[in-house]
Design an enzyme around this catalytic site. Structure first.
Site, PDB file in Angstrom:
ATOM      1  N   LYS A 177      -3.520  -2.321  -1.719  1.00 59.39           N
ATOM      2  CA  LYS A 177      -4.644  -1.506  -1.254  1.00 59.39           C
ATOM      3  C   LYS A 177      -4.914  -0.467  -2.330  1.00 59.39           C
ATOM      4  CE  LYS A 177      -4.035  -1.848   3.710  1.00 59.39           C
ATOM      5  NZ  LYS A 177      -3.991  -1.134   4.975  1.00 59.39           N
ATOM      6  N   VAL A 178      -6.144  -0.144  -2.530  1.00 57.23           N
ATOM      7  CA  VAL A 178      -6.473   0.768  -3.630  1.00 57.23           C
ATOM      8  C   VAL A 178      -7.532   1.783  -3.208  1.00 57.23           C
ATOM      9  CG1 VAL A 178      -7.571   0.873  -5.917  1.00 57.23           C
ATOM     10  CG2 VAL A 178      -5.816  -0.842  -5.465  1.00 57.23           C
ATOM     11  N   TYR A 179      -7.308   3.028  -3.583  1.00 58.95           N
ATOM     12  CA  TYR A 179      -8.324   4.067  -3.429  1.00 58.95           C
ATOM     13  C   TYR A 179      -8.757   4.546  -4.812  1.00 58.95           C
ATOM     14  CZ  TYR A 179      -7.570   4.529   1.610  1.00 58.95           C
ATOM     15  OH  TYR A 179      -7.513   4.298   2.957  1.00 58.95           O
ATOM     16  N   GLU A 180      -9.816   5.340  -4.812  1.00 55.45           N
ATOM     17  CA  GLU A 180     -10.448   5.847  -6.037  1.00 55.45           C
ATOM     18  C   GLU A 180      -9.488   6.179  -7.185  1.00 55.45           C
ATOM     19  OE1 GLU A 180     -13.786   6.616  -6.941  1.00 55.45           O
ATOM     20  OE2 GLU A 180     -12.864   7.153  -8.832  1.00 55.45           O
ATOM     21  N   GLN A 240     -15.844   4.201   0.778  1.00 56.64           N
ATOM     22  CA  GLN A 240     -16.887   4.535  -0.199  1.00 56.64           C
ATOM     23  C   GLN A 240     -17.391   3.377  -1.063  1.00 56.64           C
ATOM     24  OE1 GLN A 240     -17.618   7.439  -4.050  1.00 56.64           O
ATOM     25  NE2 GLN A 240     -15.825   7.850  -2.833  1.00 56.64           N
ATOM     26  N   LYS A 269     -12.379  -8.925  16.520  1.00 56.69           N
ATOM     27  CA  LYS A 269     -11.232  -9.710  17.003  1.00 56.69           C
ATOM     28  C   LYS A 269     -11.432 -10.190  18.440  1.00 56.69           C
ATOM     29  CE  LYS A 269      -8.295  -7.715  13.564  1.00 56.69           C
ATOM     30  NZ  LYS A 269      -7.611  -6.535  13.133  1.00 56.69           N
ATOM     31  N   GLY A 272     -18.493   9.494 -28.699  1.00 52.75           N
ATOM     32  CA  GLY A 272     -19.236   8.738 -29.699  1.00 52.75           C
ATOM     33  C   GLY A 272     -18.980   9.262 -31.101  1.00 52.75           C
ATOM     34  N   GLY A 273     -19.891   8.951 -31.993  1.00 53.92           N
ATOM     35  CA  GLY A 273     -19.699   9.337 -33.388  1.00 53.92           C
ATOM     36  C   GLY A 273     -20.205  10.736 -33.717  1.00 53.92           C
ATOM     37  N   GLN A 274     -20.761  11.442 -32.750  1.00 51.53           N
ATOM     38  CA  GLN A 274     -21.294  12.785 -33.015  1.00 51.53           C
ATOM     39  C   GLN A 274     -20.363  13.806 -32.369  1.00 51.53           C
ATOM     40  OE1 GLN A 274     -23.859  13.059 -34.965  1.00 51.53           O
ATOM     41  NE2 GLN A 274     -24.779  11.030 -34.866  1.00 51.53           N
ATOM     42  N   PHE A 306     -12.636  -4.720   2.672  1.00 44.40           N
ATOM     43  CA  PHE A 306     -11.384  -4.573   3.413  1.00 44.40           C
ATOM     44  C   PHE A 306     -10.204  -4.809   2.489  1.00 44.40           C
ATOM     45  CE2 PHE A 306     -14.137  -5.986   7.078  1.00 44.40           C
ATOM     46  CZ  PHE A 306     -14.119  -4.758   7.714  1.00 44.40           C
ATOM     47  N   ARG A 333      -8.072 -12.866   7.907  1.00 39.47           N
ATOM     48  CA  ARG A 333      -7.323 -12.711   9.163  1.00 39.47           C
ATOM     49  C   ARG A 333      -8.260 -12.633  10.365  1.00 39.47           C
ATOM     50  NH1 ARG A 333      -3.960  -9.614   5.831  1.00 39.47           N
ATOM     51  NH2 ARG A 333      -4.942  -7.642   6.392  1.00 39.47           N
ATOM     52  N   ASP A 377     -16.461  -5.729  17.952  1.00 41.37           N
ATOM     53  CA  ASP A 377     -15.025  -5.924  17.758  1.00 41.37           C
ATOM     54  C   ASP A 377     -14.851  -7.329  17.180  1.00 41.37           C
ATOM     55  OD1 ASP A 377     -12.342  -6.405  17.859  1.00 41.37           O
ATOM     56  OD2 ASP A 377     -12.066  -5.757  19.939  1.00 41.37           O
ATOM     57  N   ASP A 408     -14.703   4.075  -6.986  1.00 44.19           N
ATOM     58  CA  ASP A 408     -15.382   3.660  -5.750  1.00 44.19           C
ATOM     59  C   ASP A 408     -16.866   3.404  -5.988  1.00 44.19           C
ATOM     60  OD1 ASP A 408     -13.169   3.722  -4.137  1.00 44.19           O
ATOM     61  OD2 ASP A 408     -13.499   5.744  -3.398  1.00 44.19           O
TER      62      ASP A 408
HETATM   63  N1  COA Z   1     -13.293  -4.927  14.668  1.00 47.37           N
HETATM   64  C1  COA Z   1     -11.967  -5.164  14.707  1.00 47.37           C
HETATM   65  N2  COA Z   1     -11.139  -4.923  13.678  1.00 47.37           N
HETATM   66  C2  COA Z   1     -11.698  -4.427  12.563  1.00 47.37           C
HETATM   67  C3  COA Z   1     -13.070  -4.143  12.447  1.00 47.37           C
HETATM   68  C4  COA Z   1     -13.877  -4.444  13.581  1.00 47.37           C
HETATM   69  N3  COA Z   1     -15.198  -4.207  13.555  1.00 47.37           N
HETATM   70  N4  COA Z   1     -13.310  -3.640  11.217  1.00 47.37           N
HETATM   71  C5  COA Z   1     -12.125  -3.592  10.581  1.00 47.37           C
HETATM   72  N5  COA Z   1     -11.157  -4.068  11.376  1.00 47.37           N
HETATM   73  C6  COA Z   1      -9.731  -4.204  11.066  1.00 47.37           C
HETATM   74  C7  COA Z   1      -9.443  -5.179   9.952  1.00 47.37           C
HETATM   75  O1  COA Z   1      -9.531  -6.483  10.411  1.00 47.37           O
HETATM   76  C8  COA Z   1      -8.061  -4.769   9.530  1.00 47.37           C
HETATM   77  O2  COA Z   1      -7.140  -5.352  10.434  1.00 47.37           O
HETATM   78  P1  COA Z   1      -5.833  -6.190   9.963  1.00 47.37           P
HETATM   79  O3  COA Z   1      -5.082  -5.298   9.024  1.00 47.37           O
HETATM   80  O4  COA Z   1      -5.134  -6.420  11.250  1.00 47.37           O
HETATM   81  O5  COA Z   1      -6.263  -7.416   9.300  1.00 47.37           O
HETATM   82  C9  COA Z   1      -8.046  -3.270   9.825  1.00 47.37           C
HETATM   83  O6  COA Z   1      -9.245  -2.992  10.568  1.00 47.37           O
HETATM   84  C10 COA Z   1      -8.013  -2.324   8.656  1.00 47.37           C
HETATM   85  O7  COA Z   1      -8.670  -2.782   7.511  1.00 47.37           O
HETATM   86  P2  COA Z   1      -8.165  -2.283   6.077  1.00 47.37           P
HETATM   87  O8  COA Z   1      -9.153  -2.711   5.088  1.00 47.37           O
HETATM   88  O9  COA Z   1      -6.762  -2.747   5.871  1.00 47.37           O
HETATM   89  O10 COA Z   1      -8.237  -0.693   6.223  1.00 47.37           O
HETATM   90  P3  COA Z   1      -7.187   0.423   5.732  1.00 47.37           P
HETATM   91  O11 COA Z   1      -7.747   1.694   6.258  1.00 47.37           O
HETATM   92  O12 COA Z   1      -5.792   0.135   6.091  1.00 47.37           O
HETATM   93  O13 COA Z   1      -7.295   0.380   4.137  1.00 47.37           O
HETATM   94  C11 COA Z   1      -8.451   0.517   2.033  1.00 47.37           C
HETATM   95  C12 COA Z   1      -8.373   1.003   3.480  1.00 47.37           C
HETATM   96  C13 COA Z   1      -9.706   1.098   1.424  1.00 47.37           C
HETATM   97  C14 COA Z   1      -7.232   0.989   1.247  1.00 47.37           C
HETATM   98  C15 COA Z   1      -8.525  -1.026   2.005  1.00 47.37           C
HETATM   99  O14 COA Z   1      -9.556  -1.438   2.844  1.00 47.37           O
HETATM  100  C16 COA Z   1      -8.730  -1.613   0.620  1.00 47.37           C
HETATM  101  O15 COA Z   1      -7.812  -1.659  -0.193  1.00 47.37           O
HETATM  102  N6  COA Z   1      -9.947  -2.087   0.362  1.00 47.37           N
HETATM  103  C17 COA Z   1     -10.280  -2.737  -0.905  1.00 47.37           C
HETATM  104  C18 COA Z   1     -10.420  -1.757  -2.010  1.00 47.37           C
HETATM  105  C19 COA Z   1     -11.419  -0.692  -1.708  1.00 47.37           C
HETATM  106  O16 COA Z   1     -12.540  -0.932  -1.357  1.00 47.37           O
HETATM  107  N7  COA Z   1     -10.978   0.544  -1.906  1.00 47.37           N
HETATM  108  C20 COA Z   1     -11.877   1.676  -1.951  1.00 47.37           C
HETATM  109  C21 COA Z   1     -12.140   2.272  -0.697  1.00 47.37           C
HETATM  110  S1  COA Z   1     -13.298   3.570  -0.986  1.00 47.37           S
END
Ligand code: COA
Length: 476
Positions: free
Chosen positions: A184-187, A65, A123, A295-297, A145, A152, A121, A216
Site C-alpha cells: 500500500k502506498v501513500y504520497e 487523492q 460486497k 536546468g542550465g541557468q 484500491f 476480491r 455496498d 498522488d
Molecule cells: N463497498 C464495500 N467495500 C468497499 C467499498 C464499497 N463501496 N469500497 C471499498 N471497499 C473495501 C475494499 O473492497 C477493501 O476491502 P478488502 O481489503 O476486504 O478487499 C477495503 O474497502 C479497503 O480498501 P483499501 O484500498 O485497502 O483501503 P485502505 O484504506 O486500507 O488503503 C490506500 C488505502 C490508499 C493505502 C490503498 O488503497 C492503496 O494502496 N491504493 C493504491 C495506491 C494509491 O492510490 N495510493 C494513494 C492514495 S492517495
C-alpha cells in the site's frame, strides 16, 4: 398580433416547402472512414459545442487523492463521473482533516467536484448486480484500491472485459509489477521511492518531501493521460484495455532530470550545482541540490525586504546568461560585465555563492513584488515566493478560473482549484462535490433503468444503505 401569426404561418409553410425539396433522392452517403474520420467542423460559437468529454461515462471507484484527482479532471472536461462510495461512510477523506463539524472536509470537496455520488455496498449481492449494470453503462472504470481489492470484490479485469469489452480499466497502484507490487502506498512513500526525496533538500540535511503532491495528484494526472489515449485507441480497436500508473513511475517521470544528472555524474562533476563552486566533491549518487536550479541557468532563493518577519518574503532569482549585463546594471555591479571572473557563464559557475550573496544585498532592499517588477522590465527571470494566503487572494487566478469559489449545502462557500488546463472550445464550469449518495436514486432509475418498484426493493436489500452499525467515517 394577427399579422405576426400570419408571418409565422407563412414562414412555417416555407419551411415545409423546403423540407419537400430536401426529400429528393440523394447520392448515397460517402462510405464512413474507419475509426476517427473527421466530422465537419461545428458551426457553433467557440465554447458552445459542448465539452471535450461529453458522452464519456466514468465509473469512479476511487478514494483518497490519487484516483479522485484523475476523475475530477475528467469531470471538469465534461465526463459524467459516477463515484461509487461505501454506504454510510463514503470516501474516507469525507471525514479526514475536517474543519467544519458535520460537513464534508475540504480534502474531499476539493477533489470531487463535478461528480455524482452513488452509495453501493460492493460486497452485497444486489450491490454487485448494480455495479455490473454500471460496468455495462460506462466507458472507463477508474480505481485506486490496494492491490487485489478490486479482484476480491469479484471485479477482475477478465470479468469486466467479458461484461463490457469496450470498458477501459484504469488503476493507480503504489508500485508496478515487481518486489513491491503488493504494498500500500501513500504520497510521501511514492516521493521517496520515486527518487524525488533523495534529491530534495539541502546537502547537509536529510532527504525532504515536497508540498506539491507529485505522488498522488501527479499520478492521477498521468492516469488521466493514459485514459485519454485508451479512449482514442478504442475508436480504432473497438475494445478497452487496462491502464496502470504506478506512483513510483509517476514520481520518477517528474524527477527525470535527476536521473539525467545521475548519468552525467559518470563523466564528471555537476558543474551547475553550487557544491561544485564550493569545492565539495560529489559522491556516487545525485546529491540534494538545495535551491539550485534544475536546468542550465543558475538560480537561488534570495531574501527580500521584510524577510525577518515574513517567512515568504523571498524571491527565486535566475542569472540567465543572455541578461547578465542587465542583472549587473540592476544590482549596481556594472564592472562584472567585463571582469573576466564574472563576464561568462563558465567563469561564474565556481562563484555562484558569492554572486547570489551579492544579488541578495540588492533584493533585500526591495519587497518581492518590487524585485519582480524591476527585473521583468529587463527580462530577468524571477519569481516571488507566494504563500497560499496570497494565492487564495490573487485576483488574476480567480479571473482565469484557476481558483474558484463554490457553494456547498453543508459547509458553505469554499475555494477549490479549477481546471488548470484551459481549452478554447471546452469551457469548465466547476461544480461543488456531491453529498454522500446524493445521486443514488437518480443514477439507479435514470442511468441504469431500474423501475421505481425495483428501486424500493434495492433500498431494503442493504445494497445502497448503511448497515445497522454505520462504519466510522472519522478516520483521521
Ligand atoms: N463497498 C464495500 N467495500 C468497499 C467499498 C464499497 N463501496 N469500497 C471499498 N471497499 C473495501 C475494499 O473492497 C477493501 O476491502 P478488502 O481489503 O476486504 O478487499 C477495503 O474497502 C479497503 O480498501 P483499501 O484500498 O485497502 O483501503 P485502505 O484504506 O486500507 O488503503 C490506500 C488505502 C490508499 C493505502 C490503498 O488503497 C492503496 O494502496 N491504493 C493504491 C495506491 C494509491 O492510490 N495510493 C494513494 C492514495 S492517495
Amino acid at each position: 398580433m394577427a399579422v405576426r401569426n400570419k408571418m409565422k404561418a407563412k414562414s412555417k409553410s416555407k419551411v415545409a416547402a423546403k423540407k419537400v425539396v430536401k426529400l429528393k433522392p440523394k447520392k448515397p452517403a460517402a462510405k464512413a472512414k474507419p475509426g476517427n474520420g473527421p466530422p465537419r467542423p461545428s458551426a457553433k460559437p467557440w465554447g458552445q459545442a459542448g465539452k471535450a468529454l461529453d458522452g464519456v461515462r466514468i465509473l469512479d471507484f476511487t478514494h483518497v487523492q490519487a484516483g479522485p484527482t484523475c476523475t475530477q479532471l475528467l469531470a471538469y472536461m465534461g465526463a459524467d463521473c459516477i463515484k461509487i462510495e461505501r454506504p454510510g461512510a463514503g470516501d474516507i477523506t469525507r471525514g479526514q482533516l475536517r474543519d467544519v463539524k458535520g460537513a464534508d472536509s475540504l480534502y474531499f470537496t476539493m477533489l470531487n467536484g463535478n461528480k455524482r455520488s452513488i452509495t453501493i455496498d460492493s460486497k452485497n449481492p444486489k450491490g454487485k448486480e448494480i455495479i455490473d449494470r454500471l460496468i455495462k453503462h460506462c466507458d472507463v472504470l477508474v480505481e485506486n484500491f490496494a492491490p487485489g481489492a478490486l479482484d476480491r470484490m469479484g471485479f477482475t479485469w477478465e470479468y469486466i472485459h467479458k461484461t463490457n469489452p469496450r470498458m477501459i480499466v484504469a488503476s493507480v497502484k503504489g508500485f508496478g509489477p515487481g518486489p513491491y507490487e503488493d504494498c500500500k502506498v501513500y504520497e510521501n512513500v511514492a516521493q521517496c521511492a520515486g527518487g524525488a526525496a533523495s534529491t530534495t533538500g539541502f546537502r547537509d540535511g536529510p532527504p525532504l518531501v515536497t508540498g506539491a503532491q507529485i505522488g498522488d495528484s501527479g499520478t492521477g494526472l498521468h492516469l488521466a493521460f493514459g485514459i485519454m489515449c485508451a479512449l482514442y485507441q478504442r475508436i480504432r480497436t473497438g475494445r478497452g484495455q487496462k491502464v496502470l500508473c504506478a506512483m513510483q513511475d509517476g514520481v520518477l517521470n517528474l524527477a527525470r532530470v535527476k536521473l539525467r544528472d545521475q548519468q552525467r555524474l559518470a563523466h564528471g562533476p555537476l558543474i551547475e550545482y553550487s557544491q561544485y563552486g564550493e569545492g565539495i566533491p560529489f559522491g556516487k549518487a545525485v546529491p540534494r541540490a538545495g535551491n539550485d536550479s534544475g536546468g542550465g541557468q543558475p538560480g537561488w532563493i534570495l531574501k527580500c525586504k521584510g524577510w525577518e518577519s515574513d517567512p515568504d518574503s523571498y524571491v527565486y532569482f535566475i542569472t540567465q546568461a543572455p541578461v547578465w549585463a542587465d542583472i549587473c546594471d540592476v544590482i549596481g555591479k556594472r564592472e562584472w560585465k567585463t571582469d573576466p571572473d564574472y563576464a561568462t557563464p563558465a567563469a561564474r559557475l565556481p562563484r555562484l555563492k558569492e554572486i547570489f550573496n551579492t544579488i541578495e544585498q540588492w533584493t533585500m532592499t526591495k519587497d518581492k513584488f518590487e524585485v519582480m517588477e524591476i527585473c521583468n522590465k529587463v527580462d530577468i527571470p524571477v519569481g516571488p515566493i507566494l504563500s497560499m494566503k496570497e494565492i487564495a487572494e490573487e485576483q488574476s487566478l480567480r479571473d482565469t478560473g484557476t481558483v474558484v469559489e463554490v457553494d456547498h449545502p453543508t459547509r458553505g462557500k469554499y475555494l477549490t482549484v479549477g481546471n488548470p488546463v484551459k481549452m478554447s472550445d471546452s469551457i469548465t464550469a466547476v461544480k461543488r462535490s456531491p453529498l454522500l449518495g446524493e445521486h443514488t436514486e437518480e443514477i439507479l432509475t435514470k442511468v441504469l433503468g431500474y423501475s421505481k418498484k425495483e428501486y424500493e426493493e434495492i433500498k431494503v436489500s442493504g445494497a445502497i444503505t448503511a448497515p445497522e452499525k454505520p462504519a466510522k467515517a472519522e478516520a483521521a
